[in-house]
Design a protein around this motif. Structure first.
Motif, PDB file in Angstrom:
ATOM      1  N   LEU A  17       0.828  -1.206   0.000  1.00 16.55           N
ATOM      2  CA  LEU A  17       0.000   0.000   0.000  1.00 16.55           C
ATOM      3  C   LEU A  17       0.867   1.263   0.000  1.00 16.55           C
ATOM      4  O   LEU A  17       0.522   2.254  -0.661  1.00 16.55           O
ATOM      5  N   LEU A  18       1.986   1.226   0.708  1.00 17.44           N
ATOM      6  CA  LEU A  18       2.886   2.375   0.737  1.00 17.44           C
ATOM      7  C   LEU A  18       3.489   2.616  -0.644  1.00 17.44           C
ATOM      8  O   LEU A  18       3.557   3.767  -1.108  1.00 17.44           O
ATOM      9  N   ILE A  19       3.894   1.549  -1.315  1.00 18.05           N
ATOM     10  CA  ILE A  19       4.438   1.677  -2.674  1.00 18.05           C
ATOM     11  C   ILE A  19       3.385   2.242  -3.612  1.00 18.05           C
ATOM     12  O   ILE A  19       3.659   3.136  -4.428  1.00 18.05           O
ATOM     13  N   LEU A  20       2.153   1.754  -3.505  1.00 19.21           N
ATOM     14  CA  LEU A  20       1.060   2.240  -4.337  1.00 19.21           C
ATOM     15  C   LEU A  20       0.796   3.725  -4.083  1.00 19.21           C
ATOM     16  O   LEU A  20       0.584   4.512  -5.021  1.00 19.21           O
ATOM     17  N   PHE A  21       0.854   4.125  -2.818  1.00 16.98           N
ATOM     18  CA  PHE A  21       0.645   5.534  -2.465  1.00 16.98           C
ATOM     19  C   PHE A  21       1.707   6.411  -3.104  1.00 16.98           C
ATOM     20  O   PHE A  21       1.408   7.458  -3.684  1.00 16.98           O
ATOM     21  N   PHE A  22       2.974   5.995  -3.001  1.00 16.14           N
ATOM     22  CA  PHE A  22       4.046   6.793  -3.585  1.00 16.14           C
ATOM     23  C   PHE A  22       3.946   6.845  -5.102  1.00 16.14           C
ATOM     24  O   PHE A  22       4.259   7.868  -5.722  1.00 16.14           O
ATOM     25  N   LYS A  23       3.545   5.750  -5.723  1.00 13.24           N
ATOM     26  CA  LYS A  23       3.370   5.752  -7.180  1.00 13.24           C
ATOM     27  C   LYS A  23       2.377   6.823  -7.601  1.00 13.24           C
ATOM     28  O   LYS A  23       2.604   7.573  -8.557  1.00 13.24           O
TER      29      LYS A  23
END
Length: 253
Positions: A17-23
């Motif tokens: 979820l953190l990676i998706l948020f940064f993307k």
């Protein structure tokens, strides 16, 4: 300044979820990172859109301000760590290491920075019977005033971007002992610009503090090398030109 995202750092779901948020956050932006390690991490995780630019402009400081005209005037062991007190900053390791240095008299450890753990480290120091030689300053307006009181600096952090407070210590000609995480090891060359310590090994941290304290000439050499390194690679006026060039050649889309 985003820290590297480590595999399964927060568990698989939270990390995803953190990676998706940064993307989504970085989707429409060109990016300046403060270290090559962060840049590579963003690329490896496909966080940066392939059409966006990403460059490294490392943090920098005004070395004319962080200059110690008369270093090493402190005779007793005086260690300083300037950093916000937080879980990943290694304060617990530092206090455990400090508790092992009972044979060194009249020593002082200065922990400088705001406290995000609501006194947990102060209580831990008391449990280990070493609180009498530790000063927790809280937030300070001028870290140089405290750096002048030290003859050794430490940075036992488990994860970083590129900490300005480390560059400030080095600019003050303080010999520094750091954990060997990628970002810090890219700046500190062992026994050249500082001393590397295995991450999480508080016994080794205590040993290296003791050894460095007993070797005045090594402290002086490491301090001089550290300041020279910061002047060459982290001088504010030089990095400012890189940032201006980046904005001049970046057009909105």
């Amino acid at each position: 300044h985003t820290l590297r995202i480590l595999p399964d750092q927060y568990g698989k779901i939270k990390t995803w979820l953190l990676i998706l948020f940064f993307k989504r956050l970085y989707k429409h932006y060109d990016i300046i990172t403060v270290s090559h390690q962060i840049k590579q991490n963003l690329i490896d995780l496909a966080i940066i859109h392939p059409k966006r630019k990403i460059i490294v402009v490392q943090n920098s400081i005004d070395t004319t301000f962080f200059d110690n005209p008369s270093p090493f005037v402190v005779e007793q062991l005086a260690v300083i760590y300037v950093s916000r007190i937080a879980e990943w900053k290694g304060h617990k390791d530092l206090i455990m290491a400090w508790s092992l240095l009972k044979a060194i008299p009249n020593k002082k450890l200065m922990i400088v920075g705001p406290d995000s753990l609501q006194g947990e480290m102060q209580r831990y120091a008391s449990e280990l019977n070493c609180s009498d030689s530790i000063e927790f300053t809280g937030t300070v307006s001028n870290s140089k005033e405290w750096l002048l009181k030290a003859n050794i600096a430490v940075f036992p952090s488990y994860k970083e971007g590129l900490p300005l407070s480390l560059l400030e210590k080095m600019s003050m000609q303080l010999p520094v002992i750091v954990y060997d995480i990628e970002e810090l090891a890219s700046i500190i060359k062992d026994n050249q610009t500082g001393i590397l310590c295995k991450t999480g090994d508080f016994h080794a941290l205590a040993e290296k503090i003791s050894q460095l304290y007993k070797n005045t000439e090594l402290r002086k050499e490491l301090g001089r090398n550290a300041r020279s390194y910061v002047i060459q690679y982290h001088q504010a006026k030089n990095n400012q030109k890189e940032i201006e060039k980046f904005y001049d050649h970046t057009q909105p889309t």
